[in-house]
Design an enzyme around this catalytic site. Structure first.
Site, PDB file in Angstrom:
ATOM      1  N   LEU A   1      -0.716  27.381 -56.302  1.00 52.09           N
ATOM      2  CA  LEU A   1       0.828  26.925 -56.489  1.00 52.09           C
ATOM      3  C   LEU A   1       1.388  27.666 -57.621  1.00 52.09           C
ATOM      4  CD1 LEU A   1       0.655  23.143 -55.945  1.00 52.09           C
ATOM      5  CD2 LEU A   1       0.959  25.263 -53.920  1.00 52.09           C
TER       6      LEU A   1
ATOM      7  N   TYR B   1      11.280  39.357 -56.637  1.00 54.14           N
ATOM      8  CA  TYR B   1      10.567  38.237 -56.523  1.00 54.14           C
ATOM      9  C   TYR B   1       9.964  38.154 -55.144  1.00 54.14           C
ATOM     10  CZ  TYR B   1       9.605  33.228 -55.956  1.00 54.14           C
ATOM     11  OH  TYR B   1       8.921  31.995 -55.693  1.00 54.14           O
TER      12      TYR B   1
ATOM     13  N   LYS C   1       6.015  38.342 -53.994  1.00 52.81           N
ATOM     14  CA  LYS C   1       5.201  37.423 -53.125  1.00 52.81           C
ATOM     15  C   LYS C   1       4.556  38.012 -51.854  1.00 52.81           C
ATOM     16  CE  LYS C   1       5.942  33.340 -55.085  1.00 52.81           C
ATOM     17  NZ  LYS C   1       4.994  32.309 -55.552  1.00 52.81           N
TER      18      LYS C   1
ATOM     19  N   ASN D   1      14.007  26.682 -49.582  1.00 54.13           N
ATOM     20  CA  ASN D   1      14.419  25.875 -50.787  1.00 54.13           C
ATOM     21  C   ASN D   1      13.642  24.419 -50.880  1.00 54.13           C
ATOM     22  OD1 ASN D   1      16.553  27.664 -51.845  1.00 54.13           O
ATOM     23  ND2 ASN D   1      17.076  27.726 -49.738  1.00 54.13           N
TER      24      ASN D   1
ATOM     25  N   PRO E   1      24.221 -28.547 -59.195  1.00 61.50           N
ATOM     26  CA  PRO E   1      23.864 -29.841 -58.715  1.00 61.50           C
ATOM     27  C   PRO E   1      24.776 -30.539 -58.119  1.00 61.50           C
ATOM     28  CG  PRO E   1      22.596 -29.228 -60.893  1.00 61.50           C
ATOM     29  CD  PRO E   1      23.817 -28.159 -60.662  1.00 61.50           C
ATOM     30  N   GLY E   2      24.224 -31.145 -56.617  1.00 60.57           N
ATOM     31  CA  GLY E   2      25.442 -32.063 -56.174  1.00 60.57           C
ATOM     32  C   GLY E   2      26.577 -31.372 -55.201  1.00 60.57           C
TER      33      GLY E   2
END
Length: 399
Positions: free
Chosen positions: A64, A119, A123, A148, A310-311
């Protein structure tokens, strides 16, 4: 099995090594037949002695390593062809004919807008080197021409527009889109890692190329990741702005399984600064407790949290079409429902110690009563539609 990963600290390398470690340590059980003993992580700070030793011991190589943004054009060939040559020569030195994967690029096609890419030429030279190496040694090579790439840990302002957009929008920085109609082919990092692990198990996907077009072929000399997405720059930016607005709108955009939107959302979140990881919610507080909306969805309603002191009794209303789930997660309470026009009441005693989901039925007036005299009653409430104050479909009626 010993795996050598070159470029291990790069975007793809970090994600791939993390996946390999999960398998090696028994944390990932999706590939039970894959046994990994050693992971050799080679990068710029590694030594030639380490490369030498690892090339001797490895059973599979994922190359890689590469140069994307050099100081001068000559570095493309040195970084992308020169190192590949060194790697293969070292493997030959030890007679190691293990499989070798090469990360190449669509630019190696040298077609269309890539016709004059330095590039791309570097490659393509690397690809030819690998093909010649395979013919000479009989070693199996896997040449991938990546489109990409995007995903977590991708470096912004480098070679990924998606990474730059995610980073800048997450951090309230400006972005520039010269032509929103430009279409990209994008490969998500997890889909790439899946393909690389498939290759490790001998299940790689082969192809030939017609320019940039992938032509699947079982005996093709190239390989490819089968799941990619084509989308315009404008569509990407629109999605990212919706994601960025979520803390204000509470709206979760549509993110179907395996969709580009789902993968982009996860990518975007990985760029959030610390101050945006948490965000406040509007609590509607009164002397009975509080009610807070948590999330909205485009087509499937909303989720809220209700706290009753509560209640206290809450509710005492009914709906024509709207329906809800009440899920008590803490405290002790009673839910009552009565069908309109009847005296028949159905009751459910609920507790955070025995969590269950109770339907609030259309046409039934309902309430929820905190039976405790000391503890708050906490209820997660799902409603199949987002509350609309102009059409609330909510009518007061005691149970």
């Amino acid at each position: 099995m010993n795996i050598l990963v070159t470029g291990a600290k790069g975007f793809v390398g970090r994600n791939f090594c993390a996946a390999l470690k999960n398998i090696s340590e028994g944390k990932d059980r999706t590939r039970p037949g894959l046994k990994i003993d050693e992971i050799y992580e080679y990068d710029l700070d590694s030594t030639s002695e380490e490369l030498d030793a690892w090339c001797k011991e490895c059973h599979f190589v994922f190359n890689l390593a590469g140069v994307n943004r050099p100081q001068n054009q000559e570095e493309f060939m040195q970084g992308n062809f020169g190192f590949a040559s060194t790697l293969l020569d070292t493997l030959k030195k030890y007679g190691n004919r293990c499989p070798v994967m090469l990360s190449s690029s669509q630019q190696a096609s040298l077609t269309g807008r890539f016709g004059n890419s330095e590039y791309g030429r570097s490659k393509k030279a690397g690809e030819d080197l690998f093909l010649d190496y395979s013919k000479e040694t009989g070693a199996k090579v896997f040449i991938y021409r990546f489109p990409n790439l995007f995903g977590k840990w991708c470096r912004p302002n480098y070679n990924s527009a998606v990474a730059t957009f995610c980073n800048n929008i997450a951090n309230d920085l400006p972005i520039t889109v010269n032509d929103p109609s430009v279409e990209l082919e994008l490969l998500y990092i997890d889909d790439l890692v899946t393909e690389m692990l498939d290759a490790l198990e001998g299940k790689e996907h082969h192809c030939e190329f017609d320019g940039l077009d992938v032509l699947p072929k079982e005996d093709g000399k190239y390989c490819y990741a089968p799941v990619t997405h084509k989308i315009t720059l404008g569509e990407i930016v629109d999605l990212l702005h919706k994601f960025a607005e979520q803390p204000q709108t509470l709206m979760i955009p549509e993110i179907p399984a395996n969709s580009f939107a789902k993968k982009l959302y996860s990518t975007y979140l990985s760029y959030l600064p610390k101050e945006k990881v948490a965000f406040p919610l509007k609590m509607n507080v009164d002397d009975r407790g509080s009610f807070t909306e948590l999330v909205h969805t485009l087509n499937c309603g909303q989720v809220s949290i209700n706290i009753s002191k509560p209640g206290i009794t809450k509710g005492q209303h009914w709906h024509n079409t709207k329906w809800e789930f009440f899920i008590v997660v803490s405290g002790h309470g009673l839910i009552q429902e009565r069908k309109l026009g009847t005296d028949e009441i159905i009751e459910f005693e609920v507790s955070g110690d025995d969590i269950q989901c109770i339907h609030m039925l259309p046409g039934y007036t309902h309430n929820i009563i905190n039976l405790s005299d000391s503890e708050n009653l906490v209820t997660v409430m799902y409603c199949n539609e987002i509350f609309n104050p102009e059409k609330p479909d909510t009518f007061f009626e005691p149970v």
